[in-house]
Scaffold this motif. Structure first.
Motif, PDB file in Angstrom:
ATOM      1  N   ASP A   1      -6.311  -9.741   2.613  1.00 46.19           N
ATOM      2  CA  ASP A   1      -6.033  -8.643   3.533  1.00 46.19           C
ATOM      3  C   ASP A   1      -5.576  -7.418   2.742  1.00 46.19           C
ATOM      4  N   GLU A   2      -6.170  -6.271   3.017  1.00 43.80           N
ATOM      5  CA  GLU A   2      -5.810  -5.049   2.296  1.00 43.80           C
ATOM      6  C   GLU A   2      -4.351  -4.684   2.510  1.00 43.80           C
ATOM      7  N   ASN A   3      -3.771  -5.128   3.622  1.00 45.89           N
ATOM      8  CA  ASN A   3      -2.359  -4.837   3.875  1.00 45.89           C
ATOM      9  C   ASN A   3      -1.460  -5.439   2.800  1.00 45.89           C
ATOM     10  N   ILE A   4      -1.901  -6.558   2.210  1.00 44.94           N
ATOM     11  CA  ILE A   4      -1.107  -7.195   1.155  1.00 44.94           C
ATOM     12  C   ILE A   4      -1.007  -6.272  -0.055  1.00 44.94           C
ATOM     13  N   LEU A   5      -2.112  -5.628  -0.400  1.00 47.65           N
ATOM     14  CA  LEU A   5      -2.092  -4.671  -1.510  1.00 47.65           C
ATOM     15  C   LEU A   5      -1.180  -3.497  -1.180  1.00 47.65           C
ATOM     16  N   GLN A   6      -1.239  -3.001   0.043  1.00 46.44           N
ATOM     17  CA  GLN A   6      -0.394  -1.884   0.450  1.00 46.44           C
ATOM     18  C   GLN A   6       1.083  -2.243   0.385  1.00 46.44           C
ATOM     19  N   VAL A   7       1.418  -3.495   0.763  1.00 44.39           N
ATOM     20  CA  VAL A   7       2.809  -3.947   0.690  1.00 44.39           C
ATOM     21  C   VAL A   7       3.283  -3.974  -0.764  1.00 44.39           C
ATOM     22  N   ASN A   8       2.445  -4.499  -1.653  1.00 45.82           N
ATOM     23  CA  ASN A   8       2.797  -4.530  -3.075  1.00 45.82           C
ATOM     24  C   ASN A   8       2.939  -3.128  -3.643  1.00 45.82           C
ATOM     25  N   MET A   9       2.051  -2.230  -3.240  1.00 49.99           N
ATOM     26  CA  MET A   9       2.122  -0.858  -3.727  1.00 49.99           C
ATOM     27  C   MET A   9       3.395  -0.174  -3.213  1.00 49.99           C
ATOM     28  N   SER A  10       3.796  -0.481  -1.986  1.00 51.97           N
ATOM     29  CA  SER A  10       5.023   0.097  -1.428  1.00 51.97           C
ATOM     30  C   SER A  10       6.241  -0.352  -2.221  1.00 51.97           C
ATOM     31  N   ARG A  11       6.237  -1.602  -2.664  1.00 51.04           N
ATOM     32  CA  ARG A  11       7.349  -2.102  -3.469  1.00 51.04           C
ATOM     33  C   ARG A  11       7.437  -1.372  -4.802  1.00 51.04           C
ATOM     34  N   VAL A  12       6.268  -1.132  -5.417  1.00 47.35           N
ATOM     35  CA  VAL A  12       6.245  -0.410  -6.697  1.00 47.35           C
ATOM     36  C   VAL A  12       6.741   1.020  -6.498  1.00 47.35           C
ATOM     37  N   ARG A  13       6.293   1.666  -5.435  1.00 47.12           N
ATOM     38  CA  ARG A  13       6.746   3.033  -5.155  1.00 47.12           C
ATOM     39  C   ARG A  13       8.260   3.075  -4.945  1.00 47.12           C
ATOM     40  N   LYS A  14       8.799   2.071  -4.263  1.00 47.15           N
ATOM     41  CA  LYS A  14      10.239   2.014  -4.008  1.00 47.15           C
ATOM     42  C   LYS A  14      11.008   1.877  -5.313  1.00 47.15           C
ATOM     43  N   ILE A  15      10.481   1.075  -6.228  1.00 50.93           N
ATOM     44  CA  ILE A  15      11.131   0.923  -7.537  1.00 50.93           C
ATOM     45  C   ILE A  15      11.143   2.254  -8.279  1.00 50.93           C
ATOM     46  N   LEU A  16      10.001   2.940  -8.297  1.00 51.99           N
ATOM     47  CA  LEU A  16       9.919   4.226  -8.987  1.00 51.99           C
ATOM     48  C   LEU A  16      10.807   5.267  -8.319  1.00 51.99           C
TER      49      LEU A  16
ATOM     50  N   GLU B   1       5.688 -10.202 -11.476  1.00 50.79           N
ATOM     51  CA  GLU B   1       4.381 -10.212 -12.127  1.00 50.79           C
ATOM     52  C   GLU B   1       3.427  -9.214 -11.469  1.00 50.79           C
ATOM     53  N   ASN B   2       3.376  -9.199 -10.137  1.00 54.21           N
ATOM     54  CA  ASN B   2       2.470  -8.284  -9.434  1.00 54.21           C
ATOM     55  C   ASN B   2       2.873  -6.831  -9.641  1.00 54.21           C
ATOM     56  N   GLU B   3       4.172  -6.555  -9.604  1.00 54.81           N
ATOM     57  CA  GLU B   3       4.636  -5.179  -9.838  1.00 54.81           C
ATOM     58  C   GLU B   3       4.256  -4.719 -11.236  1.00 54.81           C
ATOM     59  N   GLY B   4       4.420  -5.623 -12.219  1.00 47.79           N
ATOM     60  CA  GLY B   4       4.058  -5.283 -13.594  1.00 47.79           C
ATOM     61  C   GLY B   4       2.576  -5.024 -13.741  1.00 47.79           C
ATOM     62  N   ILE B   5       1.744  -5.857 -13.117  1.00 45.21           N
ATOM     63  CA  ILE B   5       0.291  -5.680 -13.189  1.00 45.21           C
ATOM     64  C   ILE B   5      -0.110  -4.324 -12.629  1.00 45.21           C
ATOM     65  N   ILE B   6       0.462  -3.963 -11.493  1.00 43.48           N
ATOM     66  CA  ILE B   6       0.104  -2.701 -10.848  1.00 43.48           C
ATOM     67  C   ILE B   6       0.476  -1.517 -11.727  1.00 43.48           C
ATOM     68  N   ILE B   7       1.721  -1.477 -12.205  1.00 43.27           N
ATOM     69  CA  ILE B   7       2.160  -0.328 -13.001  1.00 43.27           C
ATOM     70  C   ILE B   7       1.407  -0.257 -14.328  1.00 43.27           C
TER      71      ILE B   7
END
Length: 225
Positions: free
Chosen positions: A185-200, A151-157
């Motif tokens: 914590d802003e680190n949580i957003l960075q972790v989620n963004m890293s996961r999206v980047r890894k998928i792409l 869900e979070n990955e979908g929201i971000i993309i």
């Protein structure tokens, strides 16, 4: 709760429409400044847009076109323009329905309910050029590959695609992902963004997300890499 965004420059009509919709249990947000209407609508993440055509700075036609290019809808046009040519033009741009003022509240609510029901069960593909994402199912399509997203990955993309080429502020992502930027914590957003980047990265879409330091993130088109 479904959110309806009202894009109407007549203050009294805007308040009347807001009252009608809120009495039916909808969350309502009104666009009252028309300097950046498209960006303001996108940031609101609406379930439906109620759009006037005669607006300052940018016409409702232009707003409709811009929103549909980003895969955002449904759009219900509510206007005093009663010419068939205007209606056909708006529908041709992607408007989902067209009503003329004055409009009986029951007719308005019936059309709103119908569009929300249709879109709730409709699979909409957001097109980013070299990849697409199913807005309802959170499935990423790249060529013949398909990837199921959390869900979070979908929201971000989806948020990045809809806003592109504009920058999505961190505060907007905090709100969409966790409801608030407080106590997160802003680190949580960075972790989620890293996961999206890894998928792409895994499907050949490396470096598509650019970090705008101190502000947020931006989806970069393949032509700009």
């Amino acid at each position: 709760m479904e959110k309806i965004v009202i894009v109407e420059d007549d203050v009294f009509l805007r308040e009347e429409l807001q009252n009608i919709l809120e009495k039916k249990g909808y969350s309502v947000e009104c666009i009252s400044s028309f300097n950046t209407p498209v960006e303001d609508i996108v940031s609101a993440s609406p379930s439906l847009i109620l759009l006037d055509l005669n607006l300052p700075n940018l016409s409702g036609f232009d707003i409709c076109r811009a929103l549909k290019n980003r895969g955002i809808g449904p759009i219900l046009v509510l206007t005093s323009r009663n010419q068939l040519s205007d209606e056909l033009y708006a529908l041709g741009l992607g408007a989902d329905d067209y009503l003329t003022k004055p409009c009986h509240p029951k007719r308005l609510i019936a059309r709103v309910q119908k569009l929300l029901h249709l879109y709730k069960n409709m699979h909409v593909l957001l097109d980013a050029g070299d990849f697409q994402i199913d807005e309802l199912a959170n499935i990423l399509y790249v060529g013949k590959n398909s990837i199921s997203l959390s869900e979070n990955e979908g929201i971000i993309i989806k948020t990045l695609v809809k806003a592109s080429p504009s920058v999505v502020k961190k505060e907007e992502l905090f709100h969409l992902l966790w409801g608030s930027s407080y106590y997160v914590d802003e680190n949580i957003l960075q972790v989620n963004m890293s996961r999206v980047r890894k998928i792409l990265d895994g499907v050949g879409l490396s470096n598509r997300i650019k970090t705008i330091r101190g502000i947020g993130y931006q989806l970069i088109g393949a032509d700009y890499l």
